[in-house]
Design a protein around this motif. Structure first.
Motif, PDB file in Angstrom:
ATOM      1  N   GLY A  73      37.747  58.235  53.329  1.00 14.30           N
ATOM      2  CA  GLY A  73      38.592  57.447  52.384  1.00 14.30           C
ATOM      3  C   GLY A  73      38.266  57.074  50.789  1.00 14.30           C
ATOM      4  O   GLY A  73      37.039  57.153  50.532  1.00 14.30           O
ATOM      5  N   ILE A  74      39.953  56.769  50.322  1.00 18.19           N
ATOM      6  CA  ILE A  74      38.875  56.706  48.435  1.00 18.19           C
ATOM      7  C   ILE A  74      40.392  55.463  48.163  1.00 18.19           C
ATOM      8  O   ILE A  74      41.377  55.780  48.905  1.00 18.19           O
ATOM      9  CB  ILE A  74      39.990  58.353  47.659  1.00 18.19           C
ATOM     10  N   ASP A  75      39.380  54.846  46.927  1.00 17.31           N
ATOM     11  CA  ASP A  75      39.941  53.717  46.492  1.00 17.31           C
ATOM     12  C   ASP A  75      39.339  52.610  45.466  1.00 17.31           C
ATOM     13  O   ASP A  75      38.535  53.262  45.553  1.00 17.31           O
ATOM     14  CB  ASP A  75      40.712  52.643  48.052  1.00 17.31           C
ATOM     15  N   GLY A  90      54.351  38.693  45.494  1.00 19.66           N
ATOM     16  CA  GLY A  90      54.741  37.233  44.558  1.00 19.66           C
ATOM     17  C   GLY A  90      54.200  36.588  43.608  1.00 19.66           C
ATOM     18  O   GLY A  90      54.558  35.982  43.128  1.00 19.66           O
ATOM     19  N   HIS A  91      52.908  37.040  43.760  1.00 19.61           N
ATOM     20  CA  HIS A  91      52.095  36.273  42.855  1.00 19.61           C
ATOM     21  C   HIS A  91      51.027  37.320  42.269  1.00 19.61           C
ATOM     22  O   HIS A  91      50.384  38.053  42.981  1.00 19.61           O
ATOM     23  CB  HIS A  91      51.096  35.484  42.806  1.00 19.61           C
ATOM     24  N   PHE A  92      50.970  37.659  41.049  1.00 16.06           N
ATOM     25  CA  PHE A  92      50.822  38.056  39.856  1.00 16.06           C
ATOM     26  C   PHE A  92      48.717  37.815  39.696  1.00 16.06           C
ATOM     27  O   PHE A  92      49.270  36.743  38.452  1.00 16.06           O
ATOM     28  CB  PHE A  92      51.416  39.491  39.232  1.00 16.06           C
ATOM     29  N   VAL A  93      47.965  37.801  39.573  1.00 15.37           N
ATOM     30  CA  VAL A  93      46.683  37.810  39.043  1.00 15.37           C
ATOM     31  C   VAL A  93      45.991  38.628  38.332  1.00 15.37           C
ATOM     32  O   VAL A  93      46.204  39.708  38.733  1.00 15.37           O
ATOM     33  CB  VAL A  93      45.395  36.860  39.542  1.00 15.37           C
ATOM     34  N   LYS A  94      45.174  38.821  36.865  1.00 10.89           N
ATOM     35  CA  LYS A  94      44.657  39.835  36.083  1.00 10.89           C
ATOM     36  C   LYS A  94      42.796  39.066  36.107  1.00 10.89           C
ATOM     37  O   LYS A  94      42.910  38.098  36.680  1.00 10.89           O
ATOM     38  CB  LYS A  94      45.335  39.575  35.015  1.00 10.89           C
ATOM     39  N   ALA A  95      42.234  40.074  37.000  1.00 12.11           N
ATOM     40  CA  ALA A  95      41.271  39.875  36.427  1.00 12.11           C
ATOM     41  C   ALA A  95      40.273  40.975  34.930  1.00 12.11           C
ATOM     42  O   ALA A  95      41.089  41.790  34.701  1.00 12.11           O
ATOM     43  CB  ALA A  95      40.655  40.558  37.854  1.00 12.11           C
ATOM     44  N   SER A  96      39.297  40.684  34.787  1.00 15.73           N
ATOM     45  CA  SER A  96      38.666  41.012  33.227  1.00 15.73           C
ATOM     46  C   SER A  96      37.319  41.463  33.974  1.00 15.73           C
ATOM     47  O   SER A  96      36.458  40.709  34.804  1.00 15.73           O
ATOM     48  CB  SER A  96      38.028  40.128  32.831  1.00 15.73           C
ATOM     49  N   GLY A  97      37.161  42.859  33.766  1.00 18.63           N
ATOM     50  CA  GLY A  97      36.116  43.551  34.581  1.00 18.63           C
ATOM     51  C   GLY A  97      36.166  45.147  34.102  1.00 18.63           C
ATOM     52  O   GLY A  97      37.292  45.288  33.285  1.00 18.63           O
ATOM     53  N   LEU A  98      35.319  45.692  35.235  1.00 20.09           N
ATOM     54  CA  LEU A  98      35.072  46.981  35.616  1.00 20.09           C
ATOM     55  C   LEU A  98      35.817  47.384  36.856  1.00 20.09           C
ATOM     56  O   LEU A  98      36.096  47.375  37.853  1.00 20.09           O
ATOM     57  CB  LEU A  98      34.074  47.434  35.517  1.00 20.09           C
ATOM     58  N   ARG A  99      36.754  49.283  36.487  1.00 24.13           N
ATOM     59  CA  ARG A  99      37.011  49.668  38.010  1.00 24.13           C
ATOM     60  C   ARG A  99      36.114  50.732  38.430  1.00 24.13           C
ATOM     61  O   ARG A  99      36.303  51.866  37.347  1.00 24.13           O
ATOM     62  CB  ARG A  99      38.523  50.133  37.512  1.00 24.13           C
ATOM     63  N   TRP A 100      36.270  51.015  39.455  1.00 20.34           N
ATOM     64  CA  TRP A 100      35.520  51.390  39.536  1.00 20.34           C
ATOM     65  C   TRP A 100      36.515  52.953  41.209  1.00 20.34           C
ATOM     66  O   TRP A 100      37.192  52.007  42.102  1.00 20.34           O
ATOM     67  CB  TRP A 100      34.145  51.474  40.637  1.00 20.34           C
ATOM     68  N   ILE A 101      35.811  53.307  41.050  1.00 25.17           N
ATOM     69  CA  ILE A 101      36.929  54.810  41.929  1.00 25.17           C
ATOM     70  C   ILE A 101      35.784  55.353  43.324  1.00 25.17           C
ATOM     71  O   ILE A 101      35.027  55.808  42.342  1.00 25.17           O
ATOM     72  CB  ILE A 101      37.954  55.419  41.598  1.00 25.17           C
ATOM     73  N   SER A 102      35.972  54.890  44.621  1.00 27.34           N
ATOM     74  CA  SER A 102      34.356  55.459  44.824  1.00 27.34           C
ATOM     75  C   SER A 102      35.021  56.148  46.431  1.00 27.34           C
ATOM     76  O   SER A 102      36.765  55.960  46.506  1.00 27.34           O
ATOM     77  CB  SER A 102      34.366  53.536  45.799  1.00 27.34           C
TER      78      SER A 102
END
Length: 404
Positions: free
Chosen positions: A96-98, A124-136
Motif C-alpha cells: 500500500g502507498i499513501d 465540503g470543508h477545506f483545512v490547510k496544514a503547515s508541515g512536512l509531506r511524507w510518502i510511505s
C-alpha cells in the motif's frame, strides 16, 4: 549497556552491520529507548527511559540522526526482508502507498510546505496544514495473531515542498514521481515476486500506472467516473499508411454505465469492508484502454461498484492487470484503509510529530524510523509465544480478545 532478550536480539542485531561500531552502540540505545518510551520520542526522552539521564556526552546520541554515516535505504531493505519472511513468505506481495502530513512549524524546517490536511478536511470543508509531506510504502499482510491485515511501513521518503526546490534550484517532483521511485525500488528488492500496489485516487495517474506496468507491477487505484475509456486499437491492415492507431472506439463514461438500465450487475460478498465485516455490494466490470492526450496509454480492467442499500456513493476502481478477478481486486483495495490506521497509530503511540530535530538529515531520518518502528514492534511481537501475547495488559473496562 542494555541487555536484549534472546528472542529479540536476532532481529535488532541484524541492523548492526549498517553502522560503524561506535555509532551502533548509540543507535541501539536509541532504538530500545524508542520502543520503551511512552509519549514523546525526543532523544532526551529516549535517554531518560534507558537510564542515561546523567550522560554528559548526550550530543553523540543526537549525531546518530544528524551526522552519522548509515544508509536508511539499506535498513529499509533489511526490514522488508524480515517482514516478507514473517508475514508474506508466499503468494503476491501486496503493498500500500499513501502520503501523510507531519504537522511541524519553525523557520529551520526547510522542506516544510502548506498542504491540504486529509484528516481535518472533508468534501465540503477545506483545512490547510503547515508541515512536512511524507510518502510511505507499506506491506499489507495478514498478522495471524491479530486476526486481520495490518499495514507495516518499511520505506518512507520526504517529498519536499515546491518552494524548497525552487529556492535551491532543484526540479520539483510530484507525488506520483516519488511513488514511482519507491515502487521501483521495492521491485528491485523483490525480483522474483508478484507485486501488487494499492493506492487512492491521488495515484490514479497514467504516467505512474504505465511505469508500474513496465516493471511488471500490478497497480490498483480508484478511477474517475468520467475517465476517457476506449476499445483497444484494431489490428493494423497491410499496406496502411500513417502512424498506427493507439485506440479504438470511444466507450461510454462509467457514469453513463451506472445510469443505464441495461447494465448487468453481479452481487458480491466482500469480507473486511473497511473494518465493518462483510458487506454485500453489486459490481459491473470490463476491460478498456485509458487514454488522455499526451499521456501514456494504459490497458485496464475497471470495476464499477454500487451499494444496493445506498449506504455509500457509487465508485470505480481500476487494475492494470486485465486478468485479475474483480473479487480479488476489491479484496486488495479495501485493505488500503489499514494505511490510515497505521498513520493514526504511529501518531498516538510512537511519537510521530513529537520529535524535535532541526537539521535536514535528522528530519529526513527520524520520521521514517518512527514509522518503521511500527513494523519492528510487530516483528518482535511475532516472536512471542501465544501465551505471552494473550497475557498482554488491558484495561478492566475495555477488554479485547485480540490486539489492535
Amino acid at each position: 549497556m542494555l541487555c536484549l532478550p534472546t528472542r529479540f536480539a536476532a532481529v535488532i542485531l541484524s541492523f548492526a552491520p549498517l553502522f560503524f561500531q561506535r555509532s551502533w552502540r548509540r543507535a541501539e540505545v536509541l532504538l530500545i529507548g524508542a520502543i520503551l518510551a511512552p509519549g514523546k520520542r525526543t532523544v532526551t526522552s529516549l535517554l531518560r527511559v534507558t537510564g542515561l539521564a546523567r550522560e554528559r556526552r548526550f550530543v553523540n546520541y543526537h549525531r546518530v540522526l544528524s551526522r552519522a554515516a548509515w544508509s536508511s535505504r539499506a535498513a529499509s531493505r533489511l526490514l522488508l526482508g524480515h517482514l516478507i519472511e514473517a508475514f508474506a513468505p508466499r503468494g503476491p506481495v501486496v503493498l500500500g502507498i499513501d502520503d501523510t502530513i507531519e504537522r511541524r512549524r519553525g523557520k529551520r524546517i526547510a522542506a516544510m510546505g502548506i498542504y491540504r490536511d486529509p484528516v481535518r478536511s472533508s468534501h465540503g470543508h477545506f483545512v490547510k496544514a503547515s508541515g512536512l509531506r511524507w510518502i510511505s510504502l507499506m506491506l499489507l499482510a495478514p498478522v495471524p495473531w491479530a486476526g486481520r491485515v495490518w499495514a507495516l511501513p518499511f520505506l518512507t521518503a520526504l517529498a519536499p515542498s515546491e518552494r524548497y526546490c525552487r529556492v535551491r534550484g532543484l526540479r520539483h517532483k510530484k507525488l506520483t514521481d516519488w511513488a514511482r521511485q519507491l515502487v521501483v525500488q521495492a521491485r528491485r528488492w523483490l525480483p522474483g515476486r508478484d507485486i501488487v500496489v494499492v493506492g487512492d485516487s491521488g495515484f490514479a495517474a497514467l504516467e505512474l500506472l504505465s511505469a508500474l506496468a513496465r516493471h511488471k507491477v500490478t497497480g490498483i487505484t480508484r478511477l474517475r467516473l468520467d475517465a476517457a475509456l476506449y476499445d483497444p486499437a484494431p489490428p493494423r491492415l497491410p499496406g496502411t499508411n500513417g502512424r498506427p492507431r493507439t485506440k479504438g472506439a470511444r466507450l461510454p463514461n462509467l457514469s453513463e454505465v451506472l445510469r443505464d438500465g441495461d447494465t448487468r450487475w453481479q452481487a458480491l460478498q466482500i469480507q473486511g469492508w473497511y473494518g465493518e465485516g462483510e458487506r454485500e455490494i453489486e459490481i459491473c466490470t470490463a476491460t478498456a484502454v485509458w487514454r488522455h492526450g499526451g499521456m501514456p496509454i494504459v490497458p485496464i480492467r475497471w470495476v464499477l461498484i454500487r451499494d444496493p442499500q445506498r449506504r455509500f456513493s457509487p465508485q470505480a476502481l481500476l487494475c492494470t492487470d486485465l486478468h485479475r478477478a474483480p473479487e480479488q481486486i476489491l479484496g486488495w483495495f479495501v485493505q488500503r484503509w489499514q494505511l490510515e490506521v497505521t498513520f493514526q497509530e504511529t501518531r498516538a503511540h510512537l511519537g510521530v510529530e513529537t520529535q524535535r530535530q532541526w537539521s535536514d538529515l535528522a528530519i529526513a531520518r527520524t520520521t521514517p524510523c518512527l514509522l518503521a518502528l511500527f513494523s519492528l514492534v510487530t516483528l518482535l511481537a511475532a516472536r512471542l509465544k501465544p501465551a505471552e501475547r494473550e497475557a498482554a495488559a488491558s484495561s478492566a473496562w475495555y477488554r479485547k480478545p485480540r490486539p489492535t
